[in-house]
Write an enzyme that holds these catalytic residues in place. Sequence first.
Site, PDB file in Angstrom:
ATOM      1  N   LYS A 111      -5.047   0.400 -15.412  1.00  0.00           N
ATOM      2  CA  LYS A 111      -5.818  -0.407 -16.377  1.00  0.00           C
ATOM      3  C   LYS A 111      -5.986   0.370 -17.675  1.00  0.00           C
ATOM      4  O   LYS A 111      -5.885  -0.194 -18.762  1.00  0.00           O
ATOM      5  CB  LYS A 111      -7.200  -0.757 -15.813  1.00  0.00           C
ATOM      6  CG  LYS A 111      -7.130  -1.815 -14.739  1.00  0.00           C
ATOM      7  CD  LYS A 111      -8.413  -2.628 -14.672  1.00  0.00           C
ATOM      8  CE  LYS A 111      -8.347  -3.604 -13.515  1.00  0.00           C
ATOM      9  NZ  LYS A 111      -9.017  -4.852 -13.745  1.00  0.00           N
ATOM     10  N   LYS A 193       3.808  -5.642  -7.645  1.00  0.00           N
ATOM     11  CA  LYS A 193       3.212  -6.087  -6.374  1.00  0.00           C
ATOM     12  C   LYS A 193       2.745  -7.536  -6.489  1.00  0.00           C
ATOM     13  O   LYS A 193       2.260  -7.935  -7.550  1.00  0.00           O
ATOM     14  CB  LYS A 193       2.017  -5.161  -6.115  1.00  0.00           C
ATOM     15  CG  LYS A 193       1.353  -5.310  -4.793  1.00  0.00           C
ATOM     16  CD  LYS A 193       0.077  -4.484  -4.744  1.00  0.00           C
ATOM     17  CE  LYS A 193      -1.004  -5.108  -5.592  1.00  0.00           C
ATOM     18  NZ  LYS A 193      -2.362  -4.660  -5.358  1.00  0.00           N
ATOM     19  N   LYS A 196      -3.285 -11.171  -6.352  1.00  0.00           N
ATOM     20  CA  LYS A 196      -4.100 -12.342  -6.676  1.00  0.00           C
ATOM     21  C   LYS A 196      -4.582 -12.293  -8.120  1.00  0.00           C
ATOM     22  O   LYS A 196      -5.010 -13.292  -8.666  1.00  0.00           O
ATOM     23  CB  LYS A 196      -5.266 -12.523  -5.700  1.00  0.00           C
ATOM     24  CG  LYS A 196      -6.061 -11.275  -5.423  1.00  0.00           C
ATOM     25  CD  LYS A 196      -6.972 -11.473  -4.217  1.00  0.00           C
ATOM     26  CE  LYS A 196      -7.629 -10.175  -3.818  1.00  0.00           C
ATOM     27  NZ  LYS A 196      -7.312  -9.598  -2.576  1.00  0.00           N
TER      28      LYS A 196
HETATM   29  P1  TYM Z   1      -7.305  -6.006  -1.481  1.00  0.00           P
HETATM   30  O1  TYM Z   1      -8.293  -7.099  -1.332  1.00  0.00           O
HETATM   31  O2  TYM Z   1      -6.649  -5.818  -2.801  1.00  0.00           O
HETATM   32  O3  TYM Z   1      -6.190  -6.182  -0.403  1.00  0.00           O
HETATM   33  C1  TYM Z   1      -6.518  -6.394   0.964  1.00  0.00           C
HETATM   34  C2  TYM Z   1      -5.414  -5.826   1.846  1.00  0.00           C
HETATM   35  O4  TYM Z   1      -4.181  -6.497   1.540  1.00  0.00           O
HETATM   36  C3  TYM Z   1      -3.186  -5.524   1.212  1.00  0.00           C
HETATM   37  N1  TYM Z   1      -2.302  -6.086   0.168  1.00  0.00           N
HETATM   38  C4  TYM Z   1      -0.980  -6.141   0.272  1.00  0.00           C
HETATM   39  N2  TYM Z   1      -0.140  -5.747   1.240  1.00  0.00           N
HETATM   40  C5  TYM Z   1       1.194  -5.940   1.038  1.00  0.00           C
HETATM   41  N3  TYM Z   1       1.689  -6.514  -0.104  1.00  0.00           N
HETATM   42  C6  TYM Z   1       0.886  -6.904  -1.091  1.00  0.00           C
HETATM   43  N4  TYM Z   1       1.380  -7.478  -2.187  1.00  0.00           N
HETATM   44  C7  TYM Z   1      -0.517  -6.735  -0.934  1.00  0.00           C
HETATM   45  N5  TYM Z   1      -1.597  -7.032  -1.713  1.00  0.00           N
HETATM   46  C8  TYM Z   1      -2.684  -6.621  -1.024  1.00  0.00           C
HETATM   47  C9  TYM Z   1      -3.975  -4.327   0.672  1.00  0.00           C
HETATM   48  O5  TYM Z   1      -3.231  -3.141   0.727  1.00  0.00           O
HETATM   49  C10 TYM Z   1      -5.178  -4.324   1.576  1.00  0.00           C
HETATM   50  O6  TYM Z   1      -4.917  -3.688   2.806  1.00  0.00           O
HETATM   51  N6  TYM Z   1     -10.171  -1.986  -1.848  1.00  0.00           N
HETATM   52  C11 TYM Z   1      -9.653  -2.962  -0.917  1.00  0.00           C
HETATM   53  C12 TYM Z   1     -10.729  -3.662  -0.131  1.00  0.00           C
HETATM   54  C13 TYM Z   1     -11.608  -2.718   0.592  1.00  0.00           C
HETATM   55  C14 TYM Z   1     -11.286  -1.995   1.788  1.00  0.00           C
HETATM   56  C15 TYM Z   1     -12.430  -1.246   2.093  1.00  0.00           C
HETATM   57  C16 TYM Z   1     -10.138  -1.942   2.575  1.00  0.00           C
HETATM   58  C17 TYM Z   1     -12.876  -2.391   0.245  1.00  0.00           C
HETATM   59  N7  TYM Z   1     -13.383  -1.504   1.148  1.00  0.00           N
HETATM   60  C18 TYM Z   1     -12.472  -0.396   3.243  1.00  0.00           C
HETATM   61  C19 TYM Z   1     -10.173  -1.095   3.696  1.00  0.00           C
HETATM   62  C20 TYM Z   1     -11.320  -0.345   4.001  1.00  0.00           C
HETATM   63  C21 TYM Z   1      -8.879  -4.006  -1.708  1.00  0.00           C
HETATM   64  O7  TYM Z   1      -9.150  -4.271  -2.852  1.00  0.00           O
HETATM   65  O8  TYM Z   1      -7.935  -4.644  -1.005  1.00  0.00           O
END
Ligand code: TYM
Length: 327
Positions: A111, A193, A196
């Site tokens: 960012k 990637k 969303k």
């Molecule tokens: P988030 O919401 O961005 O994504 C959730 C999960 O989906 C996976 N992911 C993907 N995997 C493959 N290809 C993609 N294009 C793709 N986009 C997303 C992410 O790697 C993730 O596993 N910070 C985290 C949320 C969070 C969290 C936590 C996760 C907050 N606290 C504690 C684990 C443990 C997040 O923003 O994920």
Amino acid sequence: MKRMLSGIKPSGQLTLGNYIGALKEFVKYQDEYEMYVFIANLHTLTVYQDPEILRKNLRDTVLLYLACGLDPKKTKIFMQSDIMEQAQLGFILSCNIYLGELNRMTQYKDKLSKGEEGMSSGFYVYPTLMAADILAYQPDYVPVGDDQKQHVELTRDVAVRFNNRYGETFKVPEPLIPKQGARIMSLSDPSKKMSKSDASDKGCIYLLDDPKAARKKVMSAVTDSINEINYDPKNQPGVANLLTIHSALSGTSIDALVEQFKGQGYGTLKKAVADEVEKLLVQLQTSYKELLDQNILTEVLAQGKASAQGIAHATLVEVQTKVGIEI
Ligand code: TYM
């Protein structure tokens, strides 16, 4: 039984990337592990959210967790903000994480390099709350996609640092990254990637997309001019992405798919991927609609909270005692 914990941040509709990289894995593991999966609603606030849309996204996320096959009898499903211990632990951990470490986080650096203005301080300290989300539950494993690996590594670093400073307190968890599908790429720009928060909708399939519209997105996926079906993520990232999506959804290995599509055009591959995506969305959305009518969200989240809170509370009390803020 070993413990596993993960979460998804519903700052928009869940995507096919979330499904393949995370949700599908959670479902696979829920029989073998003591599983905790939460909705990272506090993390969504790092970027402004329209409150009405956010509320809908939160409800949809819980319904989609269930529609994808997470079973509340096996998996504890809860809302991050329902367990206040997590945020409190987050502050204590932030006092054990250096600015330099946060400055090195890829999402922040990205960012910054794009010259994004108005970044919130919540966005900057986001990884400290994520470390607390994890460490509060003392899990053995954290299943995540590729982009979250760095955050889990920071979590491990702070756990080790805290244990060295204050005595053995936290289990140091392992990230669990799927061998395939850990980084599903955008259909319109396979160098990025699937996300969303994509500016354009065309590259991203949402789990609640109209299945026919999702087909169209697959059919117009960017490929290349080599016109040969190989699995070569470096030189043919678009084709590699389509093969990965197919393999993740059909269960057929990538090698077998390359063999199957040998000598055929990209249109044939795209059609086969579109069929798999459409099948998944129809199936998920059918369960989603059934669950919507059942009115079970409050109960599922209350049960999840009841199972999760005791663990987070015990960890917080131990941490507060060790750092000396309890008298
Ligand atoms: P988030 O919401 O961005 O994504 C959730 C999960 O989906 C996976 N992911 C993907 N995997 C493959 N290809 C993609 N294009 C793709 N986009 C997303 C992410 O790697 C993730 O596993 N910070 C985290 C949320 C969070 C969290 C936590 C996760 C907050 N606290 C504690 C684990 C443990 C997040 O923003 O994920």
